[in-house]
Scaffold this active site. Structure first.
Site, short mmCIF file in Angstrom:
data_model
loop_
_atom_site.label_atom_id
_atom_site.label_comp_id
_atom_site.label_asym_id
_atom_site.label_seq_id
_atom_site.Cartn_x
_atom_site.Cartn_y
_atom_site.Cartn_z
N GLU A 46 0.83 -1.21 0.00
CA GLU A 46 0.00 0.00 0.00
C GLU A 46 0.86 1.26 0.00
OE1 GLU A 46 -3.23 0.28 -0.41
OE2 GLU A 46 -3.59 -1.88 -0.43
N ASN A 50 1.07 3.89 -3.13
CA ASN A 50 0.76 5.32 -2.97
C ASN A 50 1.83 6.18 -3.63
OD1 ASN A 50 -1.65 5.02 -1.64
ND2 ASN A 50 -0.87 5.60 0.37
N ARG A 104 -9.44 3.93 -7.71
CA ARG A 104 -8.69 3.83 -6.45
C ARG A 104 -9.69 3.76 -5.29
NH1 ARG A 104 -4.42 2.10 -8.56
NH2 ARG A 104 -3.78 1.91 -6.41
#
Length: 138
Positions: A46, A50, A104
């Site tokens: 994650e 990002n 997203r």
């Protein structure tokens, strides 16, 4: 000196799995359970995603990673970019908030927080974002 890992990768989608695997391999020194290892891999995934999706909208950038083993079996992970930064960290940490478009989920920080014991996010406009995560392993 305590054991550590330090590396830089290009902020490209194909490097996300490499970053996740490198941290997982490093964490093996702490003899994690499969569940703990899965949590660590997901949190790293994650954080790196990002950086790839949000930090460098104008082109390719760099993701820096550092992992250390601290006392009491604590895995310390820092993932940093030198991208555009986050204007409002509190807003970005809210579940379902995203600037990445309809595809997203906006759950990245929420997932990181749920899988780690500690999550700190710092960011400066035009200078980048640092995600600092810690996980105590049994």
């Amino acid at each position: 000196m305590k054991n550590y890992l330090k590396m830089e990768i290009a902020a490209m989608g194909e490097n996300e799995s490499f970053a996740r695997s490198a941290v997982a391999a490093f964490a093996l020194f702490l003899n994690p359970s499969l569940s703990e290892l899965s949590d660590i891999k997901t949190a790293v995934s994650e954080a790196v995603t990002n950086c790839i999706v949000h930090a460098y909208p104008e082109g390719l950038g760099i993701i820096s990673m550092r992992c250390r083993i601290l006392k009491d079996n604590v895995l310390d992970i820092v993932i940093k970019d030198r991208g555009v930064g986050i204007a409002d960290i509190e807003q970005a940490r809210r579940p379902a908030y995203t600037t990445g478009g309809a595809d997203r989920s906006g759950m990245g920080f929420t997932i990181m927080e749920s899988f780690m014991n500690d999550l700190e996010i710092t960011s400066k406009a035009g200078k980048g974002t640092t995600v600092h995560m810690r996980r105590k392993l049994q």
